[in-house]
Every structure is written in C-alpha cells, then in structure tokens.
Design a protein around this motif. Structure first.
Motif, mmCIF file in Angstrom:
data_model
loop_
_atom_site.group_PDB
_atom_site.id
_atom_site.type_symbol
_atom_site.label_atom_id
_atom_site.label_comp_id
_atom_site.label_asym_id
_atom_site.label_seq_id
_atom_site.Cartn_x
_atom_site.Cartn_y
_atom_site.Cartn_z
ATOM 1 N N THR A 1 50.505 44.920 26.408
ATOM 2 C CA THR A 1 50.035 43.960 25.242
ATOM 3 C C THR A 1 48.907 43.270 25.748
ATOM 4 O OG1 THR A 1 52.255 43.871 24.363
ATOM 5 C CG2 THR A 1 50.735 42.290 23.435
ATOM 6 N N LEU A 2 48.864 42.757 26.994
ATOM 7 C CA LEU A 2 47.927 41.831 27.439
ATOM 8 C C LEU A 2 46.618 42.621 27.421
ATOM 9 C CD1 LEU A 2 49.811 39.741 30.076
ATOM 10 C CD2 LEU A 2 48.526 38.958 28.263
ATOM 11 N N PHE A 3 46.715 43.786 27.958
ATOM 12 C CA PHE A 3 45.565 45.073 28.265
ATOM 13 C C PHE A 3 44.832 45.219 26.835
ATOM 14 C CE2 PHE A 3 44.559 49.381 27.321
ATOM 15 C CZ PHE A 3 43.254 49.560 28.273
ATOM 16 N N HIS A 4 45.507 45.307 25.817
ATOM 17 C CA HIS A 4 44.842 45.691 24.291
ATOM 18 C C HIS A 4 44.466 44.077 23.977
ATOM 19 C CE1 HIS A 4 46.130 49.583 23.650
ATOM 20 N NE2 HIS A 4 47.265 49.516 24.216
ATOM 21 N N PHE A 5 44.935 42.997 24.261
ATOM 22 C CA PHE A 5 44.245 41.717 24.034
ATOM 23 C C PHE A 5 42.972 41.621 24.389
ATOM 24 C CE2 PHE A 5 43.796 37.156 24.261
ATOM 25 C CZ PHE A 5 43.965 36.643 23.093
ATOM 26 N N LEU A 6 43.184 41.755 26.022
ATOM 27 C CA LEU A 6 41.833 41.504 26.595
ATOM 28 C C LEU A 6 40.792 42.335 26.325
ATOM 29 C CD1 LEU A 6 43.188 40.954 30.402
ATOM 30 C CD2 LEU A 6 42.515 39.244 28.759
ATOM 31 N N LEU A 7 40.973 43.652 25.541
ATOM 32 C CA LEU A 7 39.886 44.551 25.329
ATOM 33 C C LEU A 7 39.195 43.878 24.073
ATOM 34 C CD1 LEU A 7 41.626 47.991 25.322
ATOM 35 C CD2 LEU A 7 39.997 46.976 26.955
ATOM 36 N N LYS A 8 39.588 43.066 23.558
ATOM 37 C CA LYS A 8 38.717 42.550 22.274
ATOM 38 C C LYS A 8 37.659 41.605 22.824
ATOM 39 C CE LYS A 8 41.702 38.327 20.569
ATOM 40 N NZ LYS A 8 40.449 37.636 20.459
ATOM 41 N N ASP A 9 38.080 40.896 24.032
ATOM 42 C CA ASP A 9 37.047 40.039 24.513
ATOM 43 C C ASP A 9 35.475 40.545 24.579
ATOM 44 O OD1 ASP A 9 35.709 38.154 25.818
ATOM 45 O OD2 ASP A 9 36.648 38.408 27.721
ATOM 46 N N PRO A 10 34.746 39.896 23.629
ATOM 47 C CA PRO A 10 33.303 40.521 23.592
ATOM 48 C C PRO A 10 32.399 40.520 24.797
ATOM 49 C CG PRO A 10 33.510 38.620 22.132
ATOM 50 C CD PRO A 10 34.731 39.110 22.606
ATOM 51 N N GLU A 11 32.758 39.183 25.734
ATOM 52 C CA GLU A 11 32.094 38.937 26.749
ATOM 53 C C GLU A 11 32.725 39.814 28.031
ATOM 54 O OE1 GLU A 11 31.105 34.696 27.632
ATOM 55 O OE2 GLU A 11 32.300 34.254 25.736
ATOM 56 N N LYS A 12 33.783 40.361 27.860
ATOM 57 C CA LYS A 12 34.309 41.236 28.764
ATOM 58 C C LYS A 12 34.791 40.364 30.201
ATOM 59 C CE LYS A 12 33.254 45.518 26.780
ATOM 60 N NZ LYS A 12 34.536 45.923 26.542
ATOM 61 N N LEU A 13 35.108 39.309 30.162
ATOM 62 C CA LEU A 13 35.191 38.370 31.217
ATOM 63 C C LEU A 13 36.450 39.016 32.303
ATOM 64 C CD1 LEU A 13 35.275 34.677 29.677
ATOM 65 C CD2 LEU A 13 33.338 35.979 30.870
ATOM 66 N N TRP A 14 37.318 39.642 31.714
ATOM 67 C CA TRP A 14 38.244 40.304 32.589
ATOM 68 C C TRP A 14 37.874 41.564 33.523
ATOM 69 C CZ3 TRP A 14 39.366 45.462 31.844
ATOM 70 C CH2 TRP A 14 38.781 46.067 30.585
ATOM 71 N N GLU A 15 36.731 42.190 33.125
ATOM 72 C CA GLU A 15 36.176 43.164 33.998
ATOM 73 C C GLU A 15 36.156 42.427 35.716
ATOM 74 O OE1 GLU A 15 32.844 45.343 32.468
ATOM 75 O OE2 GLU A 15 34.095 46.301 30.889
ATOM 76 N N ASN A 16 35.759 40.947 35.565
ATOM 77 C CA ASN A 16 35.556 40.551 37.046
ATOM 78 C C ASN A 16 36.825 40.232 37.544
ATOM 79 O OD1 ASN A 16 32.805 40.976 37.192
ATOM 80 N ND2 ASN A 16 32.564 38.946 35.836
ATOM 81 N N ASN A 17 38.142 40.907 36.848
ATOM 82 C CA ASN A 17 39.512 40.552 37.438
ATOM 83 C C ASN A 17 39.974 39.235 36.636
ATOM 84 O OD1 ASN A 17 38.985 42.493 39.139
ATOM 85 N ND2 ASN A 17 38.964 41.304 40.895
ATOM 86 N N ALA A 18 41.231 39.204 36.316
ATOM 87 C CA ALA A 18 41.668 38.067 35.391
ATOM 88 C C ALA A 18 43.268 37.936 35.852
ATOM 89 C CB ALA A 18 41.796 38.502 33.995
ATOM 90 N N LEU A 19 43.394 36.636 36.064
ATOM 91 C CA LEU A 19 44.730 36.117 36.318
ATOM 92 C C LEU A 19 45.448 35.700 34.952
ATOM 93 C CD1 LEU A 19 44.074 33.512 39.357
ATOM 94 C CD2 LEU A 19 45.433 35.882 39.450
ATOM 95 N N ILE A 20 46.691 35.916 34.883
ATOM 96 C CA ILE A 20 47.292 35.393 33.458
ATOM 97 C C ILE A 20 48.842 35.038 34.050
ATOM 98 C CG2 ILE A 20 48.323 36.505 31.636
ATOM 99 C CD1 ILE A 20 46.370 39.035 32.689
#
Length: 448
Positions: free
Chosen positions: A178-197
């Motif tokens: 679910t988090l994966f699909h939530f992060l996909l909507k981020d227009p800045e794609k900040l998570w592509e530099n890794n993300a902590l949740i």
C-alpha cells in the motif's frame, strides 16, 4: 499483491464494477480508516470518522447494547453503560478466533466483523452506498504469508458479502505494498532517493526502508522491514503516558542512530504516536537526511490509489515493480525435456520454475524431466536487478544405473531464503518396468 491468488482470481473473474466508487479500507489492530474515490474527484479522499472534524482513524471496537451494535467512537461510549458487551480489535479477533463467548452468549467472530464494517461504511454518507462500489481494497498489518492472507480474505469475503454487490471486486494487500502505491503518486519522486517510513500505533512502532534498485524496466522497488525499531506503546491519554517527552525523544533518536547508514530523500511518519510535540532532537536528525512528512491516512488512501492505478493502467505502475523483503529477486528456470514420449528427437523447452516477486514461502516446486546425455543439469537464474543470468550446474552423472537419457529425474526446487536456492535431483525411473536408482544429489546456491 494478494490479487494473484487463485482463490481471489476465481472470485473476481465474473465481476465487473457497478460504478466508479472505489473504497480503500485499512484494518489495524486497534483502529480502522476509510478512504474513497469517485469519478467527480481529482484524487481519493479520507472519510472523517467524526462529523465536521479532521479525525480519520476510529477504534476497531464493536459494542452491543440492548440488541443493537455500535462501532468506532460510538462503541467506545456505549461500552461504559451497564450490560453493554464490547469486542476489541475486531479484525484481529476474527482472524484468530472462530467464536467468542461474552455475556453468556456465543458470537461468530466473522459476524462481528460484518457488523463493524457495516456500521463503518455508513460513514461514506453522501458519496454513495457500499453496494454501489466498483471495487474495494483492504489493507492490513498482516505480513505476506499466503495461508494467513488466504484466511483473511475468506473472513472478509464472508463479512462483506451482504454489504457489497455481486459486481464489486475485492482485494487484499499488505501495508508495505500500500505504501508503494501511495509513494508512486509523489510528483517530486523524493522516494527514488530512498525513503524511511515509521508507523507508530497504539501497540508500538514498525518501520520500512524503501529503496529503488536496478537499471531494468520495470525498476524494482524494495521494502525492507526495519529492525530494531522499538518504541513504547502509545497510551490512551497523555496523562497515562509513562514516558516523559524527553525520554520518548531519546528512544526515537536511538532508533534513528541505528539506521545512520541508510540514506534517504524523504521520511514518512504515520500513526497516533507521532502526535504532540515530543520530537525535538529526533526531528533534527530526520531533517538532516531529507524532507519529512506526517500523514495518518496513508494506508487507506494508498489502498484507493492502488485501485485507481490498476483501473487506469497508470504509467507509473509500468515503470516500477514492488518487492517485499520476502519476495525473491530472480527468475528461475531450465531447458529440459519434459516427461512424455522417450524419443531421440524430443525437443528441449524452457520451463519456468519461479517468477521474480514470488513470496519466498511459496517457492516450493517439483518437476519431472528426461535428462539428455550430459552429466549436468543446467538451471538458469536471471536477476531482476540488471538482467544478469547465472548458470547453476547440478551434477547428475552418478545418479542413474543406466545410461543418461533412459531414465527420469524428479527435480525439487526450494528457496531457503530470498537469496539461497536449494535443488534436489532424484532418479525415479519410468515406472515399474524401468525402475529408478533412487539416488539423490542436492546442491545449494547462493544467488546474491
């Protein structure tokens, strides 16, 4: 996602959504949340649990008083009355018990879950009714064990059978997906530099580290469970909190220091535990690593976004592939002659054994093949990371009492963990007329 299960595919195969109402429901141990999407909306929204407020999570509590059921905050109020019967953690109760006894009466737990969901779905109010939904996605705290997910889906199917229409499709997925699909909507794609949740709920804290790996398309997005990641349980009221704010801050700082080697572009803080102003030094540590966001409706919104991305065939889904920390990262197969007529001209064919993304607990396979006259069985492993193909050789020359090509082999494949493949080959012959030697060879390969 659990939609891959044969049980779910069979259940959904004849269904077609009745409209564009999409529902996302997160079922936690101590709370639940609800989000929805309609065709008039630009994006999914969370449904308030209290009219006119900004409270979205409601207690996973069901109460019975004078033959009437109450759910959520209303159940919390009703439970204080004399003779009221209360059921806490309703989804977990249904998952672990078939029946419970309360007030001298036996209750079916899946019926209790039905009443909890029935009352909870009344919150969607002006947006429509549950039986108008095209699809519903449940997300839960469960890990990806197939047997547990299957039981959860069957319980939810029973509990919702009278709530949704026969055309409503139903899905179940883990919170990490679910988090994966939530992060996909981020227009800045900040998570592509890794993300902590971090998810800090009443029962404690869990965490994930999200990394983007590989150069192949779709690129693999890996969610790894963080450990250690312990924080004290969240108290029901601030005055009951046994920890001072400074001590909470110190404990979270200790968790973050254990993760100091993990770079990230963004951190998400989820759950009631992050409310208040207790974060001081820990927030400074997080901000030194990148952006920080807080959102208590992430799971139910992510469930809705999953449905929306599936329905619209979102381009983001084609560019990324989700991997849990229990999913294998290799395609496994081999070129062989399958069981059939034993002729000199029988052509080899490529036989897939395991596909990338399969849960390691489901990676048990047995095939029968007819060996050629080579003294090695060649298995091919292709990495999802960069497409690299590894050749895995299993010696079989000593197995048969007769020339190779005149016997039959049973090959058993098992992943012991996500990077260790075990292959066992046994000469089983061709039946009573051509018995096998029964000899076995076992090889273990470390892929990463």
């Amino acid at each position: 996602m659990f939609e891959k299960s044969e049980f779910l595919e069979k259940l959904n195969s004849q269904k077609g959504g009745a409209g564009r109402l999409l529902l996302g429901i997160d079922l936690g141990r101590s709370y639940a949340q609800l989000s929805l999407y309609t065709e008039e909306m630009a994006e999914p929204i969370s449904v308030p649990a209290v009219a006119g407020g900004e409270v979205y999570a409601f207690p996973a509590v069901l109460a019975l008083y004078r033959s009437r059921f109450y759910a959520g905050f209303e159940a919390e109020r009703i439970r204080q009355l004399p003779d009221a019967v209360c059921f806490e953690s309703v989804f977990e109760l249904a998952l672990t018990e078939d029946q419970v006894t309360a007030g001298g009466r036996v209750y079916e737990t899946r019926e209790l879950l039905h009443h909890f969901l029935r009352l909870s779905l009344q919150l969607i109010g002006e947006y429509g009714r549950a039986d108008q939904a095209a699809a519903v996605m449940f997300t839960t705290y469960l890990e990806q064990e197939a047997a547990l997910q299957e039981r959860a889906y069957r319980i939810l199917s029973y509990a919702t059978a009278r709530l949704f229409s026969k055309k409503t499709k139903m899905y179940l997925q883990t919170r990490s997906e679910t988090l994966f699909h939530f992060l996909l909507k981020d227009p800045e794609k900040l998570w592509e530099n890794n993300a902590l949740i971090f998810d800090y709920q009443k029962e404690g804290m869990t965490g994930w580290y999200c990394t983007l790996e590989g150069s192949m398309v779709p690129r693999s997005v890996h969610f790894t469970r963080l450990s250690p990641c312990e924080m004290p349980p969240v108290a029901d009221a601030e005055e009951e909190q046994p920890y001072f704010k400074q001590e909470l801050d110190a404990e979270f700082c200790a968790v973050l220091k254990n993760l100091s080697g993990k770079s990230c572009g963004v951190t998400w803080l989820i759950g009631e535990g992050f409310k208040g102003d207790w974060m001081d030094r820990s927030l400074d540590i997080l901000l030194d690593n990148g952006r920080v966001f807080q959102g208590n409706q992430v799971y139910s919104l992510g469930a809705c976004l999953t449905l929306l991305q599936m329905e619209t065939e979102d381009e983001a889904l084609k560019g990324y592939a989700f991997f849990n920390d229990t999913d294998i990262r290799w395609h496994i197969g081999l070129n062989c002659r399958r069981q059939g007529l034993l002729t000199e001209n029988l052509a080899e064919e490529y036989v897939p054994v395991f596909e990338v993304g399969t849960h390691v607990g489901s990676c048990h396979e047995r095939i029968y093949l007819l060996p050629d006259r080579n003294e090695e069985l060649v298995i091919l492993a292709r990495s999802v990371h960069d497409g690299t193909i590894k050749r895995l050789d299993v010696p079989i020359g000593e197995l048969a009492d007769k020339p190779l090509g005149e016997n039959r082999l049973m090959v058993e494949f098992d992943f012991l963990n996500i990077s260790t493949l075990q292959v066992q080959v046994t000469d089983v012959g061709l039946g009573s007329l051509v018995p096998g030697s029964g000899k076995t060879v076992t090889q273990t390969f470390t892929l990463d």
